[in-house]
Design a protein around this motif. Sequence first.
Motif, PDB file in Angstrom:
ATOM      1  N   LEU A 192     -27.790  87.514  68.040  1.00 24.83           N
ATOM      2  CA  LEU A 192     -26.384  87.920  68.120  1.00 24.83           C
ATOM      3  C   LEU A 192     -25.674  87.703  66.794  1.00 24.83           C
ATOM      4  N   HIS A 193     -25.951  86.572  66.158  1.00 24.15           N
ATOM      5  CA  HIS A 193     -25.313  86.267  64.873  1.00 24.15           C
ATOM      6  C   HIS A 193     -25.637  87.343  63.840  1.00 24.15           C
ATOM      7  N   GLN A 198     -24.448  91.929  60.308  1.00 19.60           N
ATOM      8  CA  GLN A 198     -24.910  93.212  59.792  1.00 19.60           C
ATOM      9  C   GLN A 198     -23.882  94.294  60.070  1.00 19.60           C
ATOM     10  N   ALA A 199     -23.249  94.237  61.245  1.00 21.82           N
ATOM     11  CA  ALA A 199     -22.212  95.219  61.580  1.00 21.82           C
ATOM     12  C   ALA A 199     -21.067  95.160  60.587  1.00 21.82           C
ATOM     13  N   GLY A 200     -20.624  93.936  60.257  1.00 21.11           N
ATOM     14  CA  GLY A 200     -19.521  93.798  59.318  1.00 21.11           C
ATOM     15  C   GLY A 200     -19.857  94.310  57.933  1.00 21.11           C
ATOM     16  N   ALA A 201     -21.056  93.974  57.439  1.00 14.86           N
ATOM     17  CA  ALA A 201     -21.456  94.426  56.108  1.00 14.86           C
ATOM     18  C   ALA A 201     -21.573  95.944  56.063  1.00 14.86           C
ATOM     19  N   ALA A 258     -24.555  91.804  72.231  1.00 14.85           N
ATOM     20  CA  ALA A 258     -23.716  91.344  71.115  1.00 14.85           C
ATOM     21  C   ALA A 258     -22.271  91.806  71.283  1.00 14.85           C
ATOM     22  N   GLU A 259     -22.094  93.047  71.728  1.00 11.96           N
ATOM     23  CA  GLU A 259     -20.748  93.553  71.940  1.00 11.96           C
ATOM     24  C   GLU A 259     -20.057  92.807  73.080  1.00 11.96           C
ATOM     25  N   GLU A 312     -27.024  83.542  81.047  1.00 10.03           N
ATOM     26  CA  GLU A 312     -25.752  83.166  80.415  1.00 10.03           C
ATOM     27  C   GLU A 312     -25.850  83.347  78.910  1.00 10.03           C
ATOM     28  N   LEU A 313     -24.846  83.997  78.353  1.00  9.73           N
ATOM     29  CA  LEU A 313     -24.774  84.147  76.900  1.00  9.73           C
ATOM     30  C   LEU A 313     -24.330  82.831  76.269  1.00  9.73           C
TER      31      LEU A 313
END
Length: 390
Positions: A192-193, A198-201, A258-259, A312-313
Amino acid sequence: MALDLYSARGTPVELQYLNWHDMVRTPISKLDDDAFTRVRIVLMSALEDQALRFAHGAARASAELREGLARVRRIELHQGIAVRSLLGADHSALELALAHKQCAVEVGAALAQREAHESIASALRFVLLEDMDHLYRFAALLDRVEGRDANNILQSYTDIVPARPSILQHRAPHDDLLASYDCTTVGLPSRLHLLCMQAGASQMRGLFAHAGVAHSDPVVRQLLAEIASIEEQHATHFASLIDPRETWLEQWLLHEAAEAWSYAACVQQESDSRIKAFWEQMLDYEIGQFHFVAGLLRTQQGQDPQRLVPRELPEPLPFASQREFVRKVMREELELSVAAQRHVPRSQESQATRDYRAQVDAEGSPSEAVAAGYTWTPGTELARLHPANA
């Protein structure tokens, strides 16, 4: 309380299409709303964009997933439009750049402190110091080009100081690669991290690569080009840590997790009741999408989704200032670079990286030019030069 994706009920995907009115929300107040509301908007916009990129790539590689991907991809597009509409047009391109960098710094620092896998934690800390320096360069440019104080956006949550100089961040493409995690042993939090970062970059790479057309100042355009290139390096850095043995369907389920995990954090910590209600709706949609993909994993691959995503996440990531941790990392890891798939002292950089840096900086570095002699001062440099007018 951690989110249980399997017992939570979400809206079925066939009922998730937003109408045109719902896709365009009333924006937040640039100055009056808490800066972490904007950080949450930036993060979720990045994750929605990443879901689209992934779904198009998966559709090219897997004929059996195309119909399901097309259905969910349309919803993700509408969600992304709705999330981005929360950022008002009164944000300038440089203010948006600052907002994205604040998100990268604060979210990256929060995740780095929780990351149990040392090679991943090291990558998070490494990129954190580069994002810190970008924030400082954009703050200097905002001050000198628009005469605005970056703290109007950052609200004093994030330091405005130089970190690893951007001019030293340019590396040969293969030197940004790291050894991937082992998908048979790595924990869900690490996955998840990496997807969040990666999404932000990737989002910043696109944003900065295209934002230059709005400026006539060549130095502004050059700085955006320079930072966009480094964001491609960061996206490569994080992507290289992901085990390529994961199937397209397994990766899809992880993206949905992740979302959902990130929307749950937004719901838990949002201070604006109107925006919180929106996060709750988006979380409900993501739970429905997770159930849809989990069903595909069972029927098409015969896998129990709980093998990949436990019931559980992890606890939600905290949206809060990470100033002391960032300062500690700056004291201890500022002089690092990358070579041979690991972080090394800068003295051990490859000749390929030195040659690449010499080529791209042959006529100087915009990041050095925009911040020459700059020290952040409340109220902009003019307040320091003319204190009577402050």
